[in-house]
Design a protein around this motif. Structure first.
Motif, short mmCIF file in Angstrom:
data_model
loop_
_atom_site.label_atom_id
_atom_site.label_comp_id
_atom_site.label_asym_id
_atom_site.label_seq_id
_atom_site.Cartn_x
_atom_site.Cartn_y
_atom_site.Cartn_z
N LEU A 12 0.65 -0.94 0.05
CA LEU A 12 0.32 -0.30 -0.77
C LEU A 12 0.90 1.38 0.17
O LEU A 12 1.30 1.67 0.90
CB LEU A 12 -1.14 -0.29 1.13
CG LEU A 12 -2.21 -1.19 1.01
CD1 LEU A 12 -3.00 -1.33 2.51
CD2 LEU A 12 -2.60 -1.02 0.24
N ARG A 13 1.32 1.58 -1.81
CA ARG A 13 2.18 2.86 -1.15
C ARG A 13 1.62 3.82 -2.14
O ARG A 13 2.18 5.44 -2.00
CB ARG A 13 3.54 2.33 -2.14
CG ARG A 13 4.08 1.54 -1.20
CD ARG A 13 5.71 1.61 -0.48
NE ARG A 13 5.53 0.87 0.71
CZ ARG A 13 5.77 1.13 2.07
NH1 ARG A 13 5.79 1.72 2.54
NH2 ARG A 13 6.33 0.34 3.27
N GLY A 58 2.31 6.88 6.45
CA GLY A 58 3.31 6.99 4.95
C GLY A 58 3.50 5.61 4.03
O GLY A 58 4.85 5.14 3.97
N GLY A 59 2.45 4.99 3.99
CA GLY A 59 2.77 3.90 3.16
C GLY A 59 2.69 2.30 4.28
O GLY A 59 3.54 2.23 4.97
N GLY A 60 2.70 1.27 3.76
CA GLY A 60 2.90 -0.46 4.33
C GLY A 60 2.05 -1.23 3.66
O GLY A 60 2.74 -1.49 2.11
N GLY A 83 4.35 3.74 10.62
CA GLY A 83 4.29 5.66 10.84
C GLY A 83 4.63 5.37 12.26
O GLY A 83 4.98 5.07 12.76
N PRO A 84 4.21 6.86 12.26
CA PRO A 84 4.31 7.34 13.63
C PRO A 84 3.03 6.88 15.01
O PRO A 84 3.51 7.15 15.96
CB PRO A 84 3.27 8.99 13.15
CG PRO A 84 2.66 8.71 12.12
CD PRO A 84 3.03 7.74 11.15
N GLY A 85 2.07 6.22 14.46
CA GLY A 85 1.22 5.32 15.20
C GLY A 85 0.19 6.10 15.73
O GLY A 85 -0.21 7.63 15.44
N ILE A 86 -0.54 5.91 16.61
CA ILE A 86 -1.75 6.51 17.49
C ILE A 86 -1.79 5.96 18.85
O ILE A 86 -2.02 5.62 19.48
CB ILE A 86 -3.19 5.76 16.79
CG1 ILE A 86 -2.77 5.70 15.11
CG2 ILE A 86 -4.08 6.25 16.78
CD1 ILE A 86 -4.36 5.16 14.38
N PRO A 87 -1.59 8.24 18.97
CA PRO A 87 -1.29 8.38 20.41
C PRO A 87 -2.38 8.44 20.90
O PRO A 87 -2.34 7.58 22.59
CB PRO A 87 -0.67 9.91 20.02
CG PRO A 87 -0.94 10.48 18.99
CD PRO A 87 -1.30 9.62 18.22
N ASP A 88 -3.70 8.14 20.80
CA ASP A 88 -4.99 8.44 21.04
C ASP A 88 -6.38 7.31 20.74
O ASP A 88 -6.90 7.90 19.56
CB ASP A 88 -5.63 9.75 22.06
CG ASP A 88 -6.62 9.81 22.96
OD1 ASP A 88 -7.45 8.46 23.01
OD2 ASP A 88 -6.67 10.58 23.51
#
Ligand SMILES: Nc1ncnc2c1ncn2[C@@H]1O[C@H](COP(=O)(O)OP(=O)(O)OP(=O)(O)O)[C@@H](O)[C@H]1O
Ligand SMILES: [Mg+2]
Length: 137
Positions: A12-13, A58-60, A83-88
């Protein structure tokens, strides 16, 4: 790559990858004998989650797998990124919450359209969203 369990992993880019993912999900839903309504629900959910993978992750990659629970058959889909992850997670699932100028309806919508919904995420490491749709008897 497809084996006889319908297991498939797709990159998934790009937007074209999202289209291919949608097509692969539709094919598996048809092969499993899901109704047109269920096909459309899960293609829609997959589309939202794949778009999130692109936009926020950012794709995966997307992973499709036929699953069985006793006599019951289903389709399991996973969308993962580094990517950055989901903080909440609770906030991210709230209708209308967006950090990126979207409508904030993708995650919550995908959850409503699926039978099972699970988010695994770590800030700075990435996110995997998994959904399952079970075929009614
Ligand atoms: N893979 C991901 N990685 C990091 N954050 C994500 C990811 N997926 C979703 N999010 C976060 O969750 C929020 C809500 O996602 P959701 O799909 O519901 O809304 P949206 O993408 O912002 O808008 P819409 O999907 O309605 O166009 C996003 O704005 C983003 O902050
Ligand atoms: Mg979204």
């Amino acid at each position: 790559m497809t084996d006889n369990n319908g297991v498939r992993t797709l990159p998934l880019r790009t937007d074209e990858d999202v289209v291919r993912m949608r097509q692969a999900v539709r094919e598996q839903m048809i092969a499993l004998g899901f109704s047109l309504i269920d096909q459309t629900k899960i293609v829609t959910a997959a589309s939202e989650l794949a778009r999130n993978t692109l936009r926020y992750g950012g794709g995966g990659e997307g992973h499709l797998e036929r699953v069985q629970n006793g006599m019951r058959q289903g389709l399991s889909l996973a969308f993962s990124d580094q990517g950055p992850g989901i903080p909440d997670i609770e906030l991210a699932l709230r209708d209308g919450y967006t950090s990126g100028g979207g409508m904030g309806l993708g995650l919550s919508g995908a959850k409503r359209l699926s039978d099972e919904f699970d988010i695994t995420t770590a800030v700075g490491a990435g996110t995997t969203v998994k959904i399952v749709k079970w075929k009614p008897f």
